[in-house]
Design a protein around this motif. Structure first.
Motif, PDB file in Angstrom:
ATOM      1  N   GLU A   1       0.842  -1.200   0.000  1.00 46.66           N
ATOM      2  CA  GLU A   1       0.000   0.000   0.000  1.00 46.66           C
ATOM      3  C   GLU A   1       0.872   1.243   0.000  1.00 46.66           C
ATOM      4  OE1 GLU A   1      -3.238   0.125   2.770  1.00 46.66           O
ATOM      5  OE2 GLU A   1      -3.413  -2.046   2.793  1.00 46.66           O
ATOM      6  N   ASN A   2       0.337   2.332  -0.512  1.00 46.19           N
ATOM      7  CA  ASN A   2       1.042   3.601  -0.508  1.00 46.19           C
ATOM      8  C   ASN A   2       0.607   4.374   0.732  1.00 46.19           C
ATOM      9  OD1 ASN A   2       2.572   5.798  -1.189  1.00 46.19           O
ATOM     10  ND2 ASN A   2       1.171   6.548  -2.744  1.00 46.19           N
ATOM     11  N   ASP A   3       1.205   4.032   1.852  1.00 39.71           N
ATOM     12  CA  ASP A   3       0.773   4.658   3.109  1.00 39.71           C
ATOM     13  C   ASP A   3       1.949   4.973   4.032  1.00 39.71           C
ATOM     14  OD1 ASP A   3       1.444   2.089   3.898  1.00 39.71           O
ATOM     15  OD2 ASP A   3      -0.358   1.759   5.079  1.00 39.71           O
ATOM     16  N   ASP A   4       3.081   5.360   3.464  1.00 37.71           N
ATOM     17  CA  ASP A   4       4.251   5.707   4.275  1.00 37.71           C
ATOM     18  C   ASP A   4       3.993   6.979   5.079  1.00 37.71           C
ATOM     19  OD1 ASP A   4       5.537   3.604   3.096  1.00 37.71           O
ATOM     20  OD2 ASP A   4       6.980   4.803   1.981  1.00 37.71           O
ATOM     21  N   HIS A   5       4.169   6.877   6.397  1.00 34.24           N
ATOM     22  CA  HIS A   5       3.983   8.042   7.267  1.00 34.24           C
ATOM     23  C   HIS A   5       4.947   7.989   8.445  1.00 34.24           C
ATOM     24  CE1 HIS A   5       0.247   9.319   5.338  1.00 34.24           C
ATOM     25  NE2 HIS A   5      -0.143   8.061   5.371  1.00 34.24           N
ATOM     26  N   ARG A   6       5.284   9.146   8.954  1.00 35.42           N
ATOM     27  CA  ARG A   6       5.994   9.257  10.234  1.00 35.42           C
ATOM     28  C   ARG A   6       4.922   9.617  11.245  1.00 35.42           C
ATOM     29  NH1 ARG A   6       9.355  13.033  13.562  1.00 35.42           N
ATOM     30  NH2 ARG A   6       8.459  14.801  12.468  1.00 35.42           N
ATOM     31  N   ILE A   7       4.532   8.639  12.069  1.00 36.15           N
ATOM     32  CA  ILE A   7       3.436   8.871  13.020  1.00 36.15           C
ATOM     33  C   ILE A   7       3.809   8.460  14.448  1.00 36.15           C
ATOM     34  CG2 ILE A   7       1.646   8.735  11.253  1.00 36.15           C
ATOM     35  CD1 ILE A   7       1.034   5.890  12.181  1.00 36.15           C
ATOM     36  N   ASP A   8       5.065   8.078  14.643  1.00 34.23           N
ATOM     37  CA  ASP A   8       5.563   7.689  15.962  1.00 34.23           C
ATOM     38  C   ASP A   8       6.690   8.656  16.319  1.00 34.23           C
ATOM     39  OD1 ASP A   8       4.202   4.868  16.392  1.00 34.23           O
ATOM     40  OD2 ASP A   8       4.836   5.014  14.302  1.00 34.23           O
ATOM     41  N   TYR A   9       6.686   9.130  17.553  1.00 37.20           N
ATOM     42  CA  TYR A   9       7.528  10.270  17.899  1.00 37.20           C
ATOM     43  C   TYR A   9       8.167  10.119  19.282  1.00 37.20           C
ATOM     44  CZ  TYR A   9       4.579  12.391  14.296  1.00 37.20           C
ATOM     45  OH  TYR A   9       3.905  12.652  13.132  1.00 37.20           O
ATOM     46  N   ILE A  10       9.244  10.880  19.461  1.00 33.81           N
ATOM     47  CA  ILE A  10       9.801  11.132  20.783  1.00 33.81           C
ATOM     48  C   ILE A  10       9.988  12.645  20.880  1.00 33.81           C
ATOM     49  CG2 ILE A  10      11.731  10.833  22.377  1.00 33.81           C
ATOM     50  CD1 ILE A  10      12.242   8.095  21.079  1.00 33.81           C
ATOM     51  N   PHE A  11       9.303  13.245  21.841  1.00 40.49           N
ATOM     52  CA  PHE A  11       9.414  14.677  22.130  1.00 40.49           C
ATOM     53  C   PHE A  11      10.099  14.828  23.483  1.00 40.49           C
ATOM     54  CE2 PHE A  11       5.699  14.435  19.390  1.00 40.49           C
ATOM     55  CZ  PHE A  11       5.800  15.554  18.585  1.00 40.49           C
ATOM     56  N   TYR A  12      10.707  15.989  23.707  1.00 41.54           N
ATOM     57  CA  TYR A  12      11.264  16.257  25.029  1.00 41.54           C
ATOM     58  C   TYR A  12      11.238  17.744  25.320  1.00 41.54           C
ATOM     59  CZ  TYR A  12      15.796  18.097  23.410  1.00 41.54           C
ATOM     60  OH  TYR A  12      16.787  18.858  22.857  1.00 41.54           O
ATOM     61  N   LYS A  13      11.390  18.058  26.595  1.00 43.03           N
ATOM     62  CA  LYS A  13      11.529  19.442  27.025  1.00 43.03           C
ATOM     63  C   LYS A  13      12.304  19.447  28.328  1.00 43.03           C
ATOM     64  CE  LYS A  13       9.166  23.709  28.106  1.00 43.03           C
ATOM     65  NZ  LYS A  13       7.906  24.360  28.463  1.00 43.03           N
ATOM     66  N   SER A  14      13.433  20.131  28.324  1.00 45.76           N
ATOM     67  CA  SER A  14      14.231  20.303  29.536  1.00 45.76           C
ATOM     68  C   SER A  14      15.533  20.996  29.182  1.00 45.76           C
ATOM     69  CB  SER A  14      14.562  18.965  30.186  1.00 45.76           C
ATOM     70  OG  SER A  14      15.433  19.173  31.289  1.00 45.76           O
ATOM     71  N   PRO A  15      15.950  21.948  29.995  1.00 44.43           N
ATOM     72  CA  PRO A  15      17.285  22.518  29.787  1.00 44.43           C
ATOM     73  C   PRO A  15      18.383  21.528  30.202  1.00 44.43           C
ATOM     74  CG  PRO A  15      16.271  23.477  31.733  1.00 44.43           C
ATOM     75  CD  PRO A  15      15.228  22.599  31.081  1.00 44.43           C
ATOM     76  N   LYS A  16      18.000  20.443  30.863  1.00 43.83           N
ATOM     77  CA  LYS A  16      18.967  19.443  31.333  1.00 43.83           C
ATOM     78  C   LYS A  16      19.215  18.333  30.315  1.00 43.83           C
ATOM     79  CE  LYS A  16      17.714  20.240  36.123  1.00 43.83           C
ATOM     80  NZ  LYS A  16      17.241  19.666  37.365  1.00 43.83           N
ATOM     81  N   LEU A  17      18.439  18.315  29.244  1.00 42.22           N
ATOM     82  CA  LEU A  17      18.577  17.280  28.213  1.00 42.22           C
ATOM     83  C   LEU A  17      18.917  17.914  26.877  1.00 42.22           C
ATOM     84  CD1 LEU A  17      15.449  14.999  28.778  1.00 42.22           C
ATOM     85  CD2 LEU A  17      17.803  14.522  29.445  1.00 42.22           C
ATOM     86  N   LYS A  18      19.652  17.153  26.082  1.00 38.22           N
ATOM     87  CA  LYS A  18      19.884  17.533  24.694  1.00 38.22           C
ATOM     88  C   LYS A  18      19.849  16.258  23.865  1.00 38.22           C
ATOM     89  CE  LYS A  18      22.911  19.766  21.449  1.00 38.22           C
ATOM     90  NZ  LYS A  18      24.116  20.491  21.181  1.00 38.22           N
ATOM     91  N   ALA A  19      18.979  16.229  22.872  1.00 41.16           N
ATOM     92  CA  ALA A  19      18.930  15.087  21.955  1.00 41.16           C
ATOM     93  C   ALA A  19      20.149  15.192  21.043  1.00 41.16           C
ATOM     94  CB  ALA A  19      17.641  15.102  21.151  1.00 41.16           C
ATOM     95  N   ILE A  20      20.922  14.106  20.958  1.00 39.00           N
ATOM     96  CA  ILE A  20      22.142  14.149  20.145  1.00 39.00           C
ATOM     97  C   ILE A  20      22.093  13.199  18.944  1.00 39.00           C
ATOM     98  CG2 ILE A  20      23.609  15.018  21.996  1.00 39.00           C
ATOM     99  CD1 ILE A  20      24.614  12.128  22.398  1.00 39.00           C
ATOM    100  N   LYS A  21      21.171  12.248  18.966  1.00 37.56           N
ATOM    101  CA  LYS A  21      21.027  11.324  17.836  1.00 37.56           C
ATOM    102  C   LYS A  21      19.604  10.777  17.851  1.00 37.56           C
ATOM    103  CE  LYS A  21      22.991   7.058  15.944  1.00 37.56           C
ATOM    104  NZ  LYS A  21      23.924   5.952  16.187  1.00 37.56           N
ATOM    105  N   SER A  22      18.999  10.694  16.675  1.00 37.88           N
ATOM    106  CA  SER A  22      17.653  10.141  16.598  1.00 37.88           C
ATOM    107  C   SER A  22      17.495   9.421  15.271  1.00 37.88           C
ATOM    108  CB  SER A  22      16.594  11.233  16.739  1.00 37.88           C
ATOM    109  OG  SER A  22      15.311  10.661  16.891  1.00 37.88           O
ATOM    110  N   GLU A  23      17.046   8.177  15.363  1.00 37.73           N
ATOM    111  CA  GLU A  23      16.868   7.343  14.187  1.00 37.73           C
ATOM    112  C   GLU A  23      15.465   6.751  14.192  1.00 37.73           C
ATOM    113  OE1 GLU A  23      20.984   5.196  13.321  1.00 37.73           O
ATOM    114  OE2 GLU A  23      20.323   4.900  15.398  1.00 37.73           O
ATOM    115  N   SER A  24      14.929   6.571  12.992  1.00 35.82           N
ATOM    116  CA  SER A  24      13.634   5.906  12.882  1.00 35.82           C
ATOM    117  C   SER A  24      13.842   4.576  12.183  1.00 35.82           C
ATOM    118  CB  SER A  24      12.644   6.760  12.094  1.00 35.82           C
ATOM    119  OG  SER A  24      13.007   6.804  10.735  1.00 35.82           O
ATOM    120  N   TYR A  25      12.962   3.649  12.503  1.00 37.00           N
ATOM    121  CA  TYR A  25      13.029   2.310  11.938  1.00 37.00           C
ATOM    122  C   TYR A  25      11.666   1.929  11.392  1.00 37.00           C
ATOM    123  CZ  TYR A  25      17.444   1.971  14.410  1.00 37.00           C
ATOM    124  OH  TYR A  25      18.727   2.188  14.847  1.00 37.00           O
ATOM    125  N   LYS A  26      11.634   1.579  10.110  1.00 28.17           N
ATOM    126  CA  LYS A  26      10.414   1.070   9.490  1.00 28.17           C
ATOM    127  C   LYS A  26      10.524  -0.449   9.555  1.00 28.17           C
ATOM    128  CE  LYS A  26       9.801   1.408   4.959  1.00 28.17           C
ATOM    129  NZ  LYS A  26       9.444   1.956   3.635  1.00 28.17           N
TER     130      LYS A  26
END
Length: 168
Positions: free
Chosen positions: A113-138
């Motif tokens: 099917e033609n239904d490719d979507h990015r619908i799964d997420y990781i969000f964050y909020k904090s001055p104490k954290l920094k996202a340094i790498k993020s990968e998605s897996y189908k």
């Protein structure tokens, strides 16, 4: 959000798609949890916040002027992700992979099917954290995937996102 494999082909403009998005159970669910998310987001100076999961919605960061060619010339500020950004949550994958044309981050796809979507997420909020790498897996349900050197039979119909954080 109601589900449609190709929402850009519903014959709706951006405003109509936003009304359509709010007609489903996902909108009602985010309305129920939003007061709690806002409460905890206001306390992230002392307690870091990481929010992840399946939102079953496209991202406002993926339906921009730069990607309009692949979305039937539409720019859509999808509510369910935009409301999180508006309260200061950062989409780890899109922040670290800003070009959604070259790094779409697909986590949902049905074979045949033609239904490719990015619908799964990781969000964050904090001055104490920094996202340094993020990968998605189908990944496909009931197929073998190799994770951390081990092969497992994948147990979900969604792919996933892995984000590495630096703690300050």
């Amino acid at each position: 959000m109601p589900w449609e494999n190709e929402p850009e082909k519903l014959g709706k403009n951006a405003e109509e798609l936003l009304v359509w998005e709010r007609s489903g159970a996902k909108y009602e669910m985010i309305q129920k949890v939003l007061p709690y998310i806002k409460k905890y987001a206001a306390e992230t100076d002392s307690v870091p916040m990481i929010l992840g999961g399946d939102l079953n919605t496209p991202s406002h960061l993926d339906w921009t002027a730069k990607t309009r060619k692949i979305h039937n010339n539409l720019v859509v500020p999808w509510y369910s992700t935009k409301v999180l950004a508006d309260i200061g949550l950062i989409d780890t994958y899109r922040t670290l992979n800003p070009n959604s044309n070259t790094h779409p981050g697909i986590t949902w796809h049905t074979k045949g099917e033609n239904d490719d979507h990015r619908i799964d997420y990781i969000f964050y909020k904090s001055p104490k954290l920094k996202a340094i790498k993020s990968e998605s897996y189908k990944v496909f349900f009931d197929e073998t995937i190799k994770l951390n050197g081990k092969e497992i039979l994948y147990p979900s119909d969604h792919g996933f996102v892995v984000t590495t954080f630096k703690i300050r």
